[in-house]
Each structure stands twice: as C-alpha cells, then as structure tokens.
Scaffold this active site. Structure first.
Site, PDB file in Angstrom:
ATOM      1  N   ASP A 168       0.838  -1.201   0.000  1.00 58.33           N
ATOM      2  CA  ASP A 168       0.000   0.000   0.000  1.00 58.33           C
ATOM      3  C   ASP A 168       0.872   1.251   0.000  1.00 58.33           C
ATOM      4  OD1 ASP A 168      -2.308  -1.565   0.190  1.00 58.33           O
ATOM      5  OD2 ASP A 168      -2.202  -1.610   2.378  1.00 58.33           O
TER       6      ASP A 168
ATOM      7  N   TYR B 235       6.639  -8.610   8.582  1.00 57.29           N
ATOM      8  CA  TYR B 235       6.298  -7.188   8.644  1.00 57.29           C
ATOM      9  C   TYR B 235       6.513  -6.618  10.043  1.00 57.29           C
ATOM     10  CZ  TYR B 235       3.700  -8.055   4.280  1.00 57.29           C
ATOM     11  OH  TYR B 235       3.336  -8.406   3.003  1.00 57.29           O
TER      12      TYR B 235
ATOM     13  N   TYR C  63      -3.471 -10.166   4.669  1.00 60.36           N
ATOM     14  CA  TYR C  63      -3.722  -8.725   4.705  1.00 60.36           C
ATOM     15  C   TYR C  63      -3.493  -8.237   6.130  1.00 60.36           C
ATOM     16  CZ  TYR C  63      -5.559  -8.640  -0.028  1.00 60.36           C
ATOM     17  OH  TYR C  63      -5.677  -8.725  -1.401  1.00 60.36           O
TER      18      TYR C  63
ATOM     19  N   LEU D  66       3.518   0.460   8.544  1.00 57.86           N
ATOM     20  CA  LEU D  66       3.684  -0.906   8.042  1.00 57.86           C
ATOM     21  C   LEU D  66       4.938  -0.976   7.187  1.00 57.86           C
ATOM     22  CD1 LEU D  66       2.588  -3.796   7.699  1.00 57.86           C
ATOM     23  CD2 LEU D  66       1.258  -2.974   5.740  1.00 57.86           C
TER      24      LEU D  66
END
Length: 312
Positions: free
Chosen positions: A46, A74, A177, A198
């Site tokens: 994103d 992540y 996700y 993120l």
C-alpha cells in the site's frame, strides 16, 4: 539520462519502497532509472507501507511467481480506539471506542490470530471483481461480497503496547492482509484499530539489509553527472541473478552438447540422485543459469522453464 534507449536488463532488485507512493509508481521510477524494457514488482505494498518490494527485470520475471508463494515478515504499528474506512491511517475515522485493555487481553487476542486463520480481503485492495480492482468499487461507495480466505500466521512477536498504540512483528504466509489482521485485532479487543505504520522486512530468504532505495539510485545518477563513471554498470551490479527467486532449488550442471539440446527444449539423459524434482540447470561452459528442469525417475532431465538463449 532519461532519453537513453531502452535496455535489456535481467535480474532482481530488492527495492526499499518509500512511503506515500504506490507500488506501481515505485516500479515506474526504478524502471526509468534503469532504462529497462521490461520489469514488474512482486507483492503489492500500500502507499502507506514501506520496505521490501522485489522488482524482476527481463528474464527474471519468468521465475517471479516462486516469490509470490513465499512467506513474509512485517513490522506493524497500530492505533487502538479508532476504526477507519481503509483499515489504515489513509482512510477516514468511522468509529471511535474507549480502550479498555490489559496485557493479558492483548496476548489472548493475538494468540487467537496466530496459526491458520480466516480473513475477508478488504475492499481497499487490488483483488479484482469482474476485472475491476476492489478499491475502485470502494471509492464509489460500493461494497462487493468477498470470499473468505485462509492464511497462515506463523508468529507474532516483539509485542509492545503503550497508551493507544500497539507494535509487533508478524511472520505470515502469502495472501495475508495485515490491515485486516489489525482490524480483527481491534474487534477482539473491543476498541477497534487501524494501521499507522507498516514495513515489509523480509520476503522468502531475502533480508532487510539487502534493500536498495530510490534515493540511492538517484545519488549514483548525480555522481555520474559529476564524475566520469558508467551509471548503468554501477546499478546493474546491484541486481541479483536471474535465478535468485529459485535459489532454494538444487543445481545441476550440463556439458556443452547437453546444454545446447536443453536450451532447444529437448529432454536430455541425466544421471542424478535427485528424482522427481525441479532443479536449476547451469551450463558448465560459462556457469550460467539456463532454466529450470525436472528430473524424472527414468534419469531424464525435462525442460520446465527456459531462459532466453539470446542472453546466454
């Protein structure tokens, strides 16, 4: 510089995507700097997100789907007490709730989100419905029914909570996700939550220390203007080999005639202890990767996916 003729570039670049731009925007910037004819990225990030965005140039793209199947790690920071339209700070706040939690409740909620779990992909995602990305429907205020997906959360670690923020690292399977996971966490805690930071740290076996920034590429370009050195030679040296996405597969080596026949798509006789497995095929004469093959039980090496002969 940007009017150079497009080049045949082959290899993998581990880009450190900056915040505030789309994955495709980052790709186009890098593709332009390399003056590359063909390039594509693996694993959309994103605009809010930063970190590892593998970019495959040329023939490397033939093997990119192996990276798509890989695990990822992540670093996440979420804000508690607020639910947004996009599950991250780019959206608008649609609900606020008081934060009534403790460390036990946090650990319990995260434990429920570890292992094989079900997720419903967010509307603000690149998944397509009737050929149109979901985020385009979302921008029109439409809500499309999405199928439940199963993903594997291997581990959630380095958990730290302070006031209305919670920070952790997540090691997960493809298709996860993180925004959805954070939103689900917020619901389990009864206060709502959304992602404010993120960063993708790892993908497959690649490490965070291997990342290259767009600003570094521009720095090399400025250096070329001030000094007499070959910019393309310098940045091409940043690329990993074409077979980097399949580096987990064993190597086999072929003699010149075998290599020639293999590159023509012909099955070759090959004696090996490896059976019924994909292998990386290397030409002995120049030590170059020429494609993937499969060794069957009859000691035959069958071409599976070949590198173009024009670059070997």
């Amino acid at each position: 510089m940007f009017f150079h003729k497009k080049r045949d570039v082959h290899g993998l670049l581990l880009l450190d995507k900056p915040q505030g731009i789309s994955s495709n925007n980052a790709l186009q910037k890098v593709k332009m700097l390399f003056s590359a004819k063909k390039a594509g990225y693996i694993g959309t990030l994103d605009p809010l997100a930063t970190g590892m965005l593998p970019i495959c140039f040329g023939e490397c793209s033939k093997f990119s789907h192996y990276l798509m199947e890989s695990n990822k790690k992540y670093h996440v920071i979420a804000k508690l007490g607020e639910k947004t339209s996009t599950s991250d700070s780019d959206g608008i706040i649609i609900k606020k709730r008081p934060i009534l939690i403790n460390s036990f409740k946090i650990k319990s909620a995260l434990k429920e989100l570890t292992g094989l779990i079900e997720q419903i992909p967010p509307m603000y995602s690149a998944i397509k419905h009737n050929g149109v990305p979901l985020y385009k429907y979302a921008r029109q205020g439409l809500n499309i029914k999405r199928s439940i997906r199963k993903v594997l959360i291997h581990d959630i670690s380095s958990i730290h909570q302070e006031k209305n923020l919670i920070e952790f690292k997540i090691f997960c399977s493809k298709g996860t996700y993180v925004r959805t996971l954070v939103e689900d966490l917020g619901e389990k805690l009864g206060c709502g939550a959304h992602v404010i930071f993120l960063r993708r740290l790892e993908m497959a076996s690649y490490l965070h220390s291997q990342l290259v920034t767009i600003s570094y590429l521009h720095k090399l370009l400025r250096k070329e203007k001030n000094n007499n050195f070959n910019f393309f030679e310098k940045i091409d040296n940043l690329l990993m080999p074409i077979d980097s996405p399949v580096s987990f597969l064993p190597k086999v080596y072929l003699f010149p005639q075998q290599s020639y026949n293999f590159q023509l798509g012909q099955t070759v006789i090959f004696f090996s202890d490896i059976k019924n497995s994909l292998v990386r095929v290397i030409a002995l004469e120049n030590n170059k990767f020429i494609g993937l093959g499969r060794i069957n039980t009859e000691e035959l090496l069958i071409p599976y996916r070949l590198v173009s002969r024009s670059i070997n």
